[in-house]
Scaffold this active site. Structure first.
Site, PDB file in Angstrom:
ATOM      1  N   HIS A 266       0.699  -1.383  -0.032  1.00  0.00           N
ATOM      2  CA  HIS A 266      -0.014  -0.077  -0.168  1.00  0.00           C
ATOM      3  C   HIS A 266       0.967   1.403  -0.047  1.00  0.00           C
ATOM      4  O   HIS A 266       1.894   1.379   0.631  1.00  0.00           O
ATOM      5  CB  HIS A 266      -0.716   0.102   1.122  1.00  0.00           C
ATOM      6  CG  HIS A 266      -1.623   1.346   1.393  1.00  0.00           C
ATOM      7  ND1 HIS A 266      -1.684   2.194   2.353  1.00  0.00           N
ATOM      8  CD2 HIS A 266      -2.599   1.814   0.546  1.00  0.00           C
ATOM      9  CE1 HIS A 266      -2.424   3.025   2.440  1.00  0.00           C
ATOM     10  NE2 HIS A 266      -3.085   3.045   1.291  1.00  0.00           N
ATOM     11  N   SER A 267       0.625   2.190  -0.820  1.00  0.00           N
ATOM     12  CA  SER A 267       0.932   3.561  -0.863  1.00  0.00           C
ATOM     13  C   SER A 267       2.757   3.426  -0.710  1.00  0.00           C
ATOM     14  O   SER A 267       3.191   2.826  -1.835  1.00  0.00           O
ATOM     15  CB  SER A 267       0.651   4.180   0.494  1.00  0.00           C
ATOM     16  OG  SER A 267       0.831   5.547   0.261  1.00  0.00           O
ATOM     17  N   MET A 268       3.400   4.192   0.198  1.00  0.00           N
ATOM     18  CA  MET A 268       4.953   4.068   0.121  1.00  0.00           C
ATOM     19  C   MET A 268       5.407   2.654   0.358  1.00  0.00           C
ATOM     20  O   MET A 268       6.384   2.458  -0.166  1.00  0.00           O
ATOM     21  CB  MET A 268       5.204   4.859   1.147  1.00  0.00           C
ATOM     22  CG  MET A 268       5.167   6.251   1.286  1.00  0.00           C
ATOM     23  SD  MET A 268       6.106   6.993  -0.060  1.00  0.00           S
ATOM     24  CE  MET A 268       7.703   7.422   0.830  1.00  0.00           C
TER      25      MET A 268
END
Length: 444
Positions: A266-268
């Site tokens: 997820h995301s970073m």
């Protein structure tokens, strides 16, 4: 309503049922009462069933056990055993003449009770300032956290018989920090991520989530907001250092697993996933990238583009391009590209120049990739750039899934759309888990 932490505190059930691993048949102990080893919410209502009446030192084949199917049918779909361990890290001088371990990663290993297991385990990698708890728990004010639509993603994939590994990235959560590290409390908050209050207009493509449990999004004192803030952790200020250490330690985790796995990031956390696939291409079968940090070359955030470029396209640490690029990204040329669809933002791609050549991510070429975007998230404006960067770099199996709610959308009639950046915590997270599971079954 208290947070529903849906996991099993079992250390004996695996031995009790028995399992064949490779050519080795693992004999069981006498079966313990299932009421002592299954998920907290349903265990007390289960019958006590013995699966094997043979000697505990005998060879056990659960497929030949007459009661095996009865046992499997009587237990919760997400029942599992749980193991906790640390992996990776290296000994370094702590500045006082002593040594300490630097960069190790905390791992929760969940093994479904229901057999047979799926071929590929799943490694969950959380985003900025987050830990593995995002995939285990749910915000506190849901109508029914046991319903299929609101099941956590870990519970959903356990019910599909996937073995799971949930990690806290280096220097965060239960992965110890090191005194010389300069930690910075994350500037992210539900106000920024979900677009609550006056900060909503600060995004180039403002958030418009309708699935966040507090709807409209509320601030301090609301259960969902407080849940996220209480589970937010400081993280390393130096992104390149964090990614480099995570790549090494999680490569050690993949080595320990010893077979190809699916990375759900997820995301970073997606930056770590790209680096892991680059370091261990034979041990990464697929990547599910949920709103990956991006787009390429210059990440977007609240207020626009970050000042610091992402010199290696997707990451701050060098990826294995072919031809190779320099230590500072030299040789990786870029150009700004206008989107082909109204409402999207300009993104950077490689500049193919007059020769029409771009550098390829050769180690990611055969990895199946799903990029997932919520229609109520700022990522809806620029995730297309990450997708096109991957395709341009030779990653063959890239698919982009936008979770839409209108007629014909993937969630139509099954929970609606309108998802934001933290979709694993939103009201229809169970439906999204189903969609991700279906993609895994179809493509992997």
């Amino acid at each position: 309503m208290p947070i529903n932490v849906h996991h099993t505190e079992s250390h004996s059930l695996k031995e009790s049922i028995g399992r064949k691993e490779g050519n080795v048949t693992i004999p069981p102990h006498r079966v313990e009462p299932f009421s002592e080893t299954l998920s907290h919410s349903t265990a007390m209502n289960l019958p006590i069933i013995r699966c094997c009446t043979g000697p505990s030192d005998g060879v056990f084949n659960h497929h030949a056990c007459q009661n095996h199917q009865l046992v499997m049918d009587s237990i919760p779909a997400d029942a599992h055993t749980r193991e906790v361990f640390y992996v990776g890290g290296e000994y370094v001088d702590d500045g006082t003449g002593n040594e300490t371990v630097y960069g190790q990663v905390y791992v929760e290993h969940l093994v479904p009770v229901r057999t047979p297991l799926q071929k590929y385990p799943i490694v969950f990698i959380p985003g900025s300032s987050r830990t593995g708890i995002d995939f285990l728990t749910t915000p506190a004010n849901n109508d029914n956290t046991n319903s299929p639509t609101q099941q956590s993603w870990s519970s959903h994939f356990l019910s599909l018989s996937h073995e799971l590994y949930l990690i806290d990235p280096p220097f965060r959560g239960r992965s110890p920090w090191h005194p010389p590290n300069h930690l910075s409390s994350s500037s992210s908050s539900p106000y920024l991520t979900f677009g609550a209050g006056p900060l909503q207009k600060a995004w180039a493509t403002p958030p418009s989530s309708t699935q966040w449990p507090d709807s409209p999004p509320a601030g301090k004192g609301s259960p969902a907001f407080d849940h996220v803030m209480r589970s937010t952790h400081p993280q390393l200020a130096n992104l390149a250092e964090e990614q480099s250490v995570a790549q090494k330690s999680l490569a050690a985790l993949l080595d320990k697993i010893g077979k190809p796995a699916i990375l759900l990031a997820h995301s970073m956390g997606c930056k770590i996933a790209w680096l892991l696939a680059d370091a261990r291409p034979g041990l990464v079968r697929a990547i599910v990238a949920v709103e990956p940090a991006g787009p390429a070359f210059q990440m977007r955030g609240m207020g626009g583009l970050r000042k610091e470029p992402t010199v290696f396209g997707l990451t701050e640490v060098r990826l294995g391009f072919e031809p190779a690029v320099g230590e500072g990204g030299e040789g990786l040329r870029r150009r700004l590209v206008k989107p082909g669809e109204e409402g999207l933002l300009e993104c950077w791609l490689q500049d193919d120049g007059e020769a029409g050549e771009v550098r390829k991510l050769v180690n990611l070429r055969r990895v199946e990739v799903l990029v997932v975007t919520g229609e109520g998230s700022p990522h809806k404006g620029y995730d297309w750039g990450t997708v096109e960067f991957l395709r341009q770099a030779g990653v063959e199996g890239v698919e982009h899934l936008v979770l839409r709610g209108e007629a014909g959308g993937v969630l139509e009639g099954r929970g609606g759309g309108g998802n934001g950046h933290m979709m694993m915590l939103e009201r229809n997270r169970g439906r999204i888990g189903e969609v991700l599971g279906q993609w895994v079954g179809r493509r992997v």
